[in-house]
Design an enzyme around this catalytic site. Structure first.
Site, PDB file in Angstrom:
ATOM      1  N   ASP A  23       0.851  -1.190   0.000  1.00  0.00           N
ATOM      2  CA  ASP A  23       0.000   0.000   0.000  1.00  0.00           C
ATOM      3  C   ASP A  23       0.888   1.242   0.000  1.00  0.00           C
ATOM      4  OD1 ASP A  23       0.886  -0.571   2.651  1.00  0.00           O
ATOM      5  OD2 ASP A  23      -0.614   0.815   3.447  1.00  0.00           O
ATOM      6  N   GLU A  37       0.244  -0.913   5.764  1.00  0.00           N
ATOM      7  CA  GLU A  37       1.349  -0.348   6.544  1.00  0.00           C
ATOM      8  C   GLU A  37       1.175   1.143   6.761  1.00  0.00           C
ATOM      9  OE1 GLU A  37       5.240   1.233   7.722  1.00  0.00           O
ATOM     10  OE2 GLU A  37       4.099   1.801   5.956  1.00  0.00           O
TER      11      GLU A  37
END
Lengths: 474, 474
Positions: free
Chosen positions: B101, B167
């Protein structure tokens, strides 16, 4: 003359239902001046006043103030509705100010009823947005005029109405208009009356003769070009927020004592005469504690509380722009922060002197932090305190009118806040200003369930008529 | 073996264009984890990895983590993509972590090019969101694996991939997953490698062996039940903001010195050996000054700057919730304000001891203000510091790999921030963790124009292969 007033009072008593209907009609227009999409409603309210006043034979002028940028849109400012009734040189001329815009209100804010539907409660409250601030007073003046006409009573003074639609949104353009019209529309004004504040308590009427001023400051502290991560830069750089908080902590203590040297030097001495004016006022510390649902009062006696509000300066820290303000946790070192605080000023503090003392002191305190950040302190805006003699004829007339309607002497009060337009009127029209409130201390002007008591509304309308008469009697 | 590595290096050199195309393909998927409407793109990116890995013969398991409430909507969390390649008991097993991400990015934020279109610049930058954080490293591992297969070189270690998609948004569920899979999917892990940080400077590769921890605090000060007007209540009440600012001003000075008694007592002593590790690092104070466009550095020498970032605690004031934070001027006395600050912790500070010292000190300082407001201090979250021995075999392998690719010894660095998952891996898998960065100090991971240098990307992929080999050689 007294008989005519009695007749007027009786008329007001007999027409309460109609007066309340009229209030309901104007409360139903959601003239919220701070919302772009409701600007048309504000203008609608201005037009309502215009036709109502014209129907009463008032000469009306809509003073257009141009456009405004709001929520990214260019929208027209609502007009100031100027009205003139009577130009008899043998009579005194009274300028009356009020405003027809209101604060925002939504049922979901916590209102018990729809805010723009006036509701009369069993305990005598007329609940609705604008009921007390300031539509009740504004139409009160017109209903007073109409009642005189219906009874065939001559209006004892020349009237100059000034009703604005932007009071809740900074009164944009009004100061310039008053300046412009001072020698034209407002020419020959002998006295001014503003009905836009509240009784000190809930039972006794008052006349208000003083307001505090306000100097609003921004302390800008800048460091790096962009926000930093506190993991990477914590301990590595001088942080703007650290220096700002150090400086802000040096301005005032928890008891409200301002720590800026010299600031109290300008405050007028408390004379034994003034000391006496605090005695016997209908004010209780307990009421504040109960309103705030918490005892955070800084003073033990009622007198000290009122002195703190009326005649001593105060300093409040409002917040910080540029820092993290949401809920949760963010590990940011803000690059530029702007601390905001303001000082309420009182007689005989001078705006320029306050600014000098503040900027000098903050600059010194910042230097003591040894921060490598840079600081910029600015007075963003300032408004002077206002103080009128309660012995002025305008106040004598107001006092006699109160006595006539309420059968009691008014309380003489000051306010902790500012009503900047008061000073503008006084300076431009060179006439004394009387603050003559209609509503009561617990009306909740900007809050949910705003109300005006039916008692205050009906007797306020009586008071307006009595005041006109007492002005004429001077 | 060396010959095979040479062959691999040559393959990487020859296939740069393809590797950059692959990076472009993943940068083009805007897998922004903090935006609800782009959650499907995050999942798409997870699925892209799944099929890419399956095509390479990796056994893949998508670990689903359930749903999340975001922007008022219930949306699925992206899966953790777990991959297993090789289970030869004769080989070491390496667990590799990365995340797919990215941070939000809009052209209008100030990017020179579209953030989700990878652009190769003439000066050798590969610009695009996620290029360095963390898509370059994630696909780097897969491209390394593919290259070995194409060349017919046996992978010298068993591989365990763990690629998460949250994250940048708190790694929701990852800690629990690692705990759950520690003895299952991650069983037999000998070493762990995380490629999600950066070189100390821009020219020399490094291995990272330490991180600071973080304790985040909220100081809540409450007074009246609702916000008050500073005109009416300024000077009349004890203001929550005044007391909060007093307390916040007592936490840290402008130089970054923490004022909480006892806090430095727990900090590990600086030994002559450690002192030596700061010598000769490729770090210049001037670079920070130039990056920040302002000299707000708290320290004169490079060594002191690095010590401040790596091995001393720091305290940053982040902001105030509940106070006025917009531009302009608002005369509010906020009813409840929450001051936010955090302390970066270092060896050998204990979370509980820090909390005790902080809460005791703030409570004392608040009492000194004599405010009638109430205070509540809470540690909102805390994460421990992390420190690994740079002499551990995992680091020796990393060091040899760097030497092999870059023909230089790596710098041994620590970081000022936290990567909480490091500690989770170390504790749950009971295996040493190496932080092996690909990107350079000025990549601008969370900023506009994020980039990875082509040099770092290509040589990083070489490094991954060399590191596998050196792990096998241990």
């Amino acid at each position: 003359m007294t008989d005519k007033l009695e007749e007027y009072f009786q008329y007001v008593e007999d027409n309460q239902a109609f007066f309340i209907e009229q209030l309901a009609e104007v409360v139903a227009i959601p003239s919220v001046s701070c919302e772009a999409e409701r600007r048309s409603e504000v203008i609608k309210m201005g037009n309502w006043l215009e036709s109502r006043m014209k129907a009463l034979g008032v000469t009306v002028k809509l003073a257009e103030l141009g456009d405004q940028m709001l929520e990214g849109k260019k929208i027209p400012l609502p007009p100031v509705v100027l009205g003139k009734y009577g130009e008899d040189p043998a009579k005194k001329t009274l300028t009356i100010y009020g405003h027809y815009d209101v604060q925002p209100a939504n049922f979901s804010d916590g209102w018990d009823t729809e805010p723009f539907t006036l509701v009369e409660t069993e305990d005598g409250r007329l609940v609705g947005r604008g009921s007390t601030d300031d539509k009740g007073p504004v139409i009160g003046w017109l209903l007073c005029l109409e009642a005189h006409q219906k009874l065939g009573i001559e209006i004892p003074v020349n009237l100059n109405f000034c009703f604005e639609g932007m009071e809740e949104s900074g009164s944009i353009g009004l100061e310039e208009l008053i300046h412009e019209e001072a020698d034209k529309w407002f020419k020959n004004t002998n006295y001014t009356c503003i009905c836009d504040n509240y009784w000190l308590g809930t039972t006794k009427p008052c006349l208000t003769y003083g307001l505090r001023g306000n100097n609003y400051y921004h302390i800008e502290v800048s460091g790096p070009a962009a926000d930093l991560h506190s993991g990477v830069f914590g301990g590595v750089v001088h942080e703007p927020m650290t220096a700002l908080i150090q400086v802000m902590s040096k301005l005032v203590d928890s008891h409200g004592k301002i720590l800026i040297p010299g600031l109290y030097d300008q405050v007028a001495e408390l004379t034994p005469e003034e000391e006496k004016t605090y005695e016997g006022l209908s004010f209780k510390n307990e009421d504040i504690i109960s309103d705030l649902k918490s005892d955070v009062l800084a003073h033990k006696s009622e007198t000290d509380t009122l002195k703190a509000r009326w005649r001593y300066p105060s300093l409040s820290l409002h917040g910080v722009e540029g820092a993290f303000y949401s809920s949760g946790c963010k590990t940011v070192i803000p690059a530029k922060v702007i601390g905001k605080f303001s000082i309420r000023s009182v007689p005989n503090m001078e705006i320029d002197t306050i600014n000098e003392l503040v900027i000098k002191y903050i600059t010194e305190q910042f230097a003591l932090t040894e921060s490598k950040c840079t600081i910029n302190v600015k007075c963003e805006h300032s408004g002077r305190w206002w103080y009128a003699s309660p012995n002025h004829p305008n106040y004598i007339a107001g006092s006699r009118a109160v006595k006539r309607v309420f059968n009691t002497e008014p309380e003489f009060t000051r306010e902790g806040g500012s009503i900047p337009i008061t000073i503008t009127f006084e300076e431009e029209l060179k006439a004394n200003v009387l603050l003559l409130p209609m509503g009561s201390a617990n009306d909740g002007a900007h809050s949910t369930n705003e109300k005006v008591n039916k008692y205050n509304y009906i007797n306020g309308i009586k008071l307006f008529g009595a005041y006109w008469q007492e002005i004429a009697n001077l």
